[in-house]
Design a protein around this motif. Structure first.
Motif, PDB file in Angstrom:
ATOM      1  N   GLY A  27      35.759  39.172  36.166  1.00 51.29           N
ATOM      2  CA  GLY A  27      36.674  40.468  36.121  1.00 51.29           C
ATOM      3  C   GLY A  27      37.643  40.388  37.320  1.00 51.29           C
ATOM      4  O   GLY A  27      38.852  40.532  36.911  1.00 51.29           O
ATOM      5  N   LEU A  28      37.375  39.996  38.447  1.00 50.76           N
ATOM      6  CA  LEU A  28      38.476  39.602  39.459  1.00 50.76           C
ATOM      7  C   LEU A  28      39.411  38.760  39.149  1.00 50.76           C
ATOM      8  O   LEU A  28      40.549  39.095  39.263  1.00 50.76           O
ATOM      9  N   TRP A  29      38.844  37.674  38.525  1.00 57.28           N
ATOM     10  CA  TRP A  29      39.918  36.531  38.328  1.00 57.28           C
ATOM     11  C   TRP A  29      40.902  36.840  37.233  1.00 57.28           C
ATOM     12  O   TRP A  29      41.832  36.655  37.158  1.00 57.28           O
ATOM     13  N   ALA A  30      40.234  37.760  36.326  1.00 56.68           N
ATOM     14  CA  ALA A  30      41.062  38.187  35.054  1.00 56.68           C
ATOM     15  C   ALA A  30      42.112  39.070  35.429  1.00 56.68           C
ATOM     16  O   ALA A  30      43.244  39.098  34.941  1.00 56.68           O
ATOM     17  N   VAL A  31      42.006  40.014  36.235  1.00 58.36           N
ATOM     18  CA  VAL A  31      42.849  41.047  36.885  1.00 58.36           C
ATOM     19  C   VAL A  31      44.012  40.174  37.730  1.00 58.36           C
ATOM     20  O   VAL A  31      44.954  40.500  37.558  1.00 58.36           O
ATOM     21  N   ILE A  32      43.612  39.268  38.585  1.00 55.85           N
ATOM     22  CA  ILE A  32      44.668  38.442  39.215  1.00 55.85           C
ATOM     23  C   ILE A  32      45.240  37.481  38.165  1.00 55.85           C
ATOM     24  O   ILE A  32      46.558  37.385  38.360  1.00 55.85           O
ATOM     25  N   ALA A  33      44.684  36.998  37.143  1.00 52.13           N
ATOM     26  CA  ALA A  33      45.539  36.286  36.326  1.00 52.13           C
ATOM     27  C   ALA A  33      46.618  37.104  35.561  1.00 52.13           C
ATOM     28  O   ALA A  33      47.677  36.532  35.214  1.00 52.13           O
ATOM     29  N   PHE A  34      46.034  38.359  35.372  1.00 53.69           N
ATOM     30  CA  PHE A  34      46.874  39.145  34.486  1.00 53.69           C
ATOM     31  C   PHE A  34      48.112  39.577  35.064  1.00 53.69           C
ATOM     32  O   PHE A  34      49.350  39.204  34.754  1.00 53.69           O
ATOM     33  N   PHE A  35      48.016  39.687  36.439  1.00 55.83           N
ATOM     34  CA  PHE A  35      49.324  40.206  37.306  1.00 55.83           C
ATOM     35  C   PHE A  35      50.127  39.118  37.713  1.00 55.83           C
ATOM     36  O   PHE A  35      51.111  39.022  37.702  1.00 55.83           O
ATOM     37  N   VAL A  36      49.347  37.626  37.797  1.00 51.92           N
ATOM     38  CA  VAL A  36      50.158  36.626  38.069  1.00 51.92           C
ATOM     39  C   VAL A  36      51.057  36.354  36.751  1.00 51.92           C
ATOM     40  O   VAL A  36      52.283  35.841  36.950  1.00 51.92           O
ATOM     41  N   ILE A  37      50.325  36.131  35.600  1.00 50.25           N
ATOM     42  CA  ILE A  37      51.207  35.854  34.414  1.00 50.25           C
ATOM     43  C   ILE A  37      52.207  36.729  34.062  1.00 50.25           C
ATOM     44  O   ILE A  37      53.435  36.600  33.680  1.00 50.25           O
ATOM     45  N   GLY A  38      51.851  38.330  34.313  1.00 48.58           N
ATOM     46  CA  GLY A  38      52.863  39.196  33.790  1.00 48.58           C
ATOM     47  C   GLY A  38      54.085  39.238  34.793  1.00 48.58           C
ATOM     48  O   GLY A  38      55.288  39.417  34.350  1.00 48.58           O
ATOM     49  N   GLY A  39      53.715  39.002  36.325  1.00 47.29           N
ATOM     50  CA  GLY A  39      54.811  38.844  37.168  1.00 47.29           C
ATOM     51  C   GLY A  39      55.756  37.610  36.918  1.00 47.29           C
ATOM     52  O   GLY A  39      56.980  37.813  36.775  1.00 47.29           O
TER      53      GLY A  39
END
Length: 200
Positions: A27-39
């Protein structure tokens, strides 16, 4: 009962993920990936961008206008064949006032002698050509659908309002012809049959 103390359980410091359940790590890695890709998508402005943001208000207004523009346009016109040409004042009130009452797009205001003086000095023919064909930001015929004589009358009306002495153009002969042709036909009596030559 013994007086011996029980050993304290070992507690890991909070925030440590070494012994965290695997679902929390995912879950933590999914949140990090979401913000990195979105950014990255936002910064690059590519298809992954979540917002199509611009700071250009004119471009935004143009995009809104383009989306709200009608798909088709229907224009209804009155048949002008049987009505006399409009006066200069009528043309002014129907079309010209939109720009010339407010000075929109740099047009000379109606009855502003200082603004009209250099234009009137160029003469009626130049003013009429500008009105018929457009000039600077003014579209041809002021954006309306008027006859040449109506445009000439509008030019005379506006120029004379600031002191010019241009004569008002008369309606062309073919514009008055339908009314004139109808009048004699109505007043002519029907032809009677000729009397026989022998008097009977």
């Amino acid at each position: 009962m013994t007086d011996k103390p029980y050993p304290a359980p070992e507690v890991e410091p909070s925030g440590s993920l070494q012994n965290a359940p695997p679902a929390s790590k995912v879950g933590l890695w999914a949140v990090i990936a979401f913000f990195v890709i979105g950014g990255l998508g936002y910064l690059l402005g590519g298809p992954l961008a979540f917002w199509n943001h611009t700071d250009n208000a004119e471009q935004d207004a143009g995009m809104v206008d383009a989306r709200l523009a009608p798909v088709g346009l229907v224009t209804l016109k009155a048949v002008a064949a049987n009505h006399p040409p409009m006066t200069g004042e009528e043309v002014f009130k129907a079309q010209c006032h939109t720009c010339h009452e407010t000075g929109l797009n740099g047009s000379p205001k109606f009855q502003d002698k200082a603004a009209w003086a250099p234009r009137v000095a160029k003469g009626f023919d130049t003013l009429l050509q500008h009105a018929l064909n457009g000039f600077n930001l003014m579209p041809a015929r002021g954006g309306g659908d008027f006859k040449d004589v109506e445009m000439a009358r509008a030019v005379v009306y506006m120029a004379n309002a600031v002191g010019a002495n241009f004569p008002e153009p008369a309606a062309p002969a073919d514009a008055a012809a339908p009314d004139a042709a109808a009048a004699p036909a109505a007043s002519t009596p029907a032809a009677s049959t000729p009397a026989p030559a022998d008097g009977k």
